[in-house]
Motif scaffolding. Structure first.
Motif, short mmCIF file in Angstrom:
data_model
loop_
_atom_site.label_atom_id
_atom_site.label_comp_id
_atom_site.label_asym_id
_atom_site.label_seq_id
_atom_site.Cartn_x
_atom_site.Cartn_y
_atom_site.Cartn_z
N THR A 191 0.83 -1.21 0.00
CA THR A 191 0.00 0.00 0.00
C THR A 191 0.86 1.26 0.00
O THR A 191 0.56 2.23 -0.71
CB THR A 191 -0.92 0.01 1.23
N SER A 192 1.95 1.25 0.76
CA SER A 192 2.85 2.40 0.80
C SER A 192 3.52 2.63 -0.54
O SER A 192 3.70 3.78 -0.97
CB SER A 192 3.91 2.20 1.89
N PHE A 193 3.89 1.54 -1.22
CA PHE A 193 4.52 1.69 -2.53
C PHE A 193 3.52 2.27 -3.54
O PHE A 193 3.88 3.13 -4.35
CB PHE A 193 5.04 0.34 -3.01
N MET A 194 2.29 1.81 -3.49
CA MET A 194 1.26 2.35 -4.39
C MET A 194 1.03 3.83 -4.10
O MET A 194 0.85 4.63 -5.03
CB MET A 194 -0.04 1.57 -4.22
N ALA A 195 1.06 4.21 -2.82
CA ALA A 195 0.90 5.61 -2.46
C ALA A 195 2.08 6.45 -2.97
O ALA A 195 1.89 7.58 -3.45
CB ALA A 195 0.78 5.75 -0.94
N ALA A 196 3.29 5.88 -2.89
CA ALA A 196 4.47 6.60 -3.38
C ALA A 196 4.39 6.82 -4.89
O ALA A 196 4.79 7.87 -5.40
CB ALA A 196 5.73 5.83 -3.02
N VAL A 197 3.86 5.83 -5.61
CA VAL A 197 3.77 5.93 -7.06
C VAL A 197 2.66 6.88 -7.49
O VAL A 197 2.86 7.77 -8.33
CB VAL A 197 3.55 4.53 -7.68
N LYS A 198 1.48 6.70 -6.90
CA LYS A 198 0.32 7.45 -7.37
C LYS A 198 0.19 8.84 -6.73
O LYS A 198 -0.19 9.80 -7.41
CB LYS A 198 -0.96 6.65 -7.07
N LEU A 199 0.51 8.96 -5.46
CA LEU A 199 0.31 10.22 -4.75
C LEU A 199 1.57 11.09 -4.74
O LEU A 199 1.48 12.32 -4.79
CB LEU A 199 -0.16 9.97 -3.31
N HIS A 200 2.74 10.45 -4.64
CA HIS A 200 3.99 11.22 -4.55
C HIS A 200 4.78 11.20 -5.86
O HIS A 200 5.94 11.64 -5.88
CB HIS A 200 4.85 10.67 -3.41
N HIS A 201 4.18 10.68 -6.93
CA HIS A 201 4.78 10.72 -8.28
C HIS A 201 6.21 10.16 -8.28
O HIS A 201 7.16 10.81 -8.75
CB HIS A 201 4.78 12.15 -8.82
N LEU A 202 6.34 8.96 -7.76
CA LEU A 202 7.65 8.34 -7.61
C LEU A 202 8.36 8.16 -8.94
O LEU A 202 9.55 8.46 -9.07
CB LEU A 202 7.51 6.99 -6.90
N THR A 203 7.64 7.69 -9.95
CA THR A 203 8.26 7.45 -11.26
C THR A 203 8.78 8.74 -11.87
O THR A 203 9.89 8.78 -12.44
CB THR A 203 7.25 6.78 -12.21
N GLU A 204 8.00 9.79 -11.78
CA GLU A 204 8.42 11.08 -12.35
C GLU A 204 9.63 11.64 -11.62
O GLU A 204 10.55 12.19 -12.25
CB GLU A 204 7.26 12.07 -12.27
N ARG A 205 9.66 11.49 -10.31
CA ARG A 205 10.82 11.97 -9.55
C ARG A 205 12.08 11.22 -9.93
O ARG A 205 13.16 11.82 -10.08
CB ARG A 205 10.56 11.80 -8.04
N ILE A 206 11.96 9.89 -10.11
CA ILE A 206 13.13 9.10 -10.48
C ILE A 206 13.57 9.42 -11.90
O ILE A 206 14.77 9.54 -12.19
CB ILE A 206 12.81 7.60 -10.34
N ALA A 207 12.61 9.58 -12.81
CA ALA A 207 12.95 9.87 -14.21
C ALA A 207 13.68 11.19 -14.36
O ALA A 207 14.54 11.35 -15.25
CB ALA A 207 11.69 9.85 -15.06
N ASN A 208 13.37 12.17 -13.53
CA ASN A 208 13.98 13.50 -13.65
C ASN A 208 15.14 13.71 -12.69
O ASN A 208 15.59 14.85 -12.51
CB ASN A 208 12.92 14.58 -13.40
N PHE A 209 15.62 12.64 -12.08
CA PHE A 209 16.75 12.77 -11.16
C PHE A 209 18.01 13.16 -11.92
O PHE A 209 18.39 12.52 -12.91
CB PHE A 209 16.96 11.44 -10.43
N ARG A 210 18.65 14.22 -11.49
CA ARG A 210 19.88 14.75 -12.08
C ARG A 210 19.71 15.10 -13.56
O ARG A 210 20.65 15.00 -14.35
CB ARG A 210 21.04 13.77 -11.90
N GLU A 211 18.53 15.51 -13.95
CA GLU A 211 18.28 15.98 -15.31
C GLU A 211 18.18 17.50 -15.26
O GLU A 211 17.15 18.07 -14.90
CB GLU A 211 16.99 15.36 -15.87
N ASN A 212 19.26 18.18 -15.61
CA ASN A 212 19.30 19.64 -15.52
C ASN A 212 18.78 20.32 -16.78
O ASN A 212 18.32 21.47 -16.73
CB ASN A 212 20.74 20.11 -15.25
#
Length: 232
Positions: free
Chosen positions: A153-174
């Motif tokens: 449930t926490s992982f689903m919340a991180a993905v859907k509510l905290h936009h985990l995938t988007e945060r990871i995709a834009n990591f160190r992308e200046n």
């Protein structure tokens, strides 16, 4: 000593607990919890890319609890890269939530092993303490399954509510900004769901072991010996 029926059920329950332990360990070790398609929005906007041309700007991403990788497509061909979530990327994510997911699964691993051990104990002998008997086994399975549910449930919340995938995709992308086009929960995520289901199965098996089936009694007939039988 426990009966054959009780031994069989607790033996099956111990196998289910061990399988659950293996599933969690495999799920934590493989970086395939989530996959997705990412659009290089900056590159597409620079060239005003239309629908047929957008394919050149759509890449892929995958990640688990500890590591992952992505393919960047910004108009000049795909560039592969891998990343580790700990210790650097976790600062960009929701640190508390991500650490809680890992801790929930570690606690679930512990209770799965405890459940496995107590199932073996009950298959070999009948413990004199209630906490070591079926009630205790049910408790350990409930705790293990509960912590797995909390992790999922926490992982689903991180993905859907905290936009985990988007945060990871834009990591160190200046320079480039990536937008998530598609997300999909992968095998490792569903392994954890299967592990929680396994503990739910144990919660059904353990109470059945306490059922006392009536024994079939054979009625012995007394031999009536008469004087006529003695004569013959």
């Amino acid at each position: 000593m426990p009966g054959c029926f009780r031994k069989t059920l607790f033996g099956l329950a111990s196998l289910v607990s061990f399988v659950s332990f293996i599933l969690i360990v495999v799920a934590m070790g493989i970086p395939k919890w989530m996959t997705g398609k990412i659009l290089c929005k900056t590159g597409a906007d620079l060239v005003n890319a239309t629908d047929p041309e957008l394919v050149k700007f759509i890449g892929e991403i995958y990640y688990g609890l500890f590591q992952g990788g992505k393919i960047r497509q910004c108009g000049l061909g795909g560039r592969r890269s891998k990343f580790a979530i700990f210790p650097h990327m976790v600062k960009r994510l929701n640190t508390g939530l991500h650490v809680m997911i890992v801790m929930f699964l570690c606690v679930a691993i512990f209770f799965s092993l405890v459940s496995f051990g107590f199932c073996i104990l009950n298959a070999v002998q009948v413990p004199y303490r209630a906490i070591k008997g079926p009630a205790g086994v049910c408790l350990w399975n409930f705790l293990a399954g509960g912590f797995i549910v909390l992790a999922v449930t926490s992982f689903m919340a991180a993905v859907k509510l905290h936009h985990l995938t988007e945060r990871i995709a834009n990591f160190r992308e200046n320079v480039f900004q990536f937008v998530i086009l598609e997300e999909k929960f992968e095998d490792c995520f569903w392994l954890c769901v299967a592990s929680a289901t396994a503990h739910a199965v144990n919660l059904l098996l353990i109470p059945i072991s306490g059922i006392n089936f009536p024994k079939i009694k054979t009625k012995t007939e007394e031999a009536n010996v008469t004087a006529e039988d003695i004569m013959y």
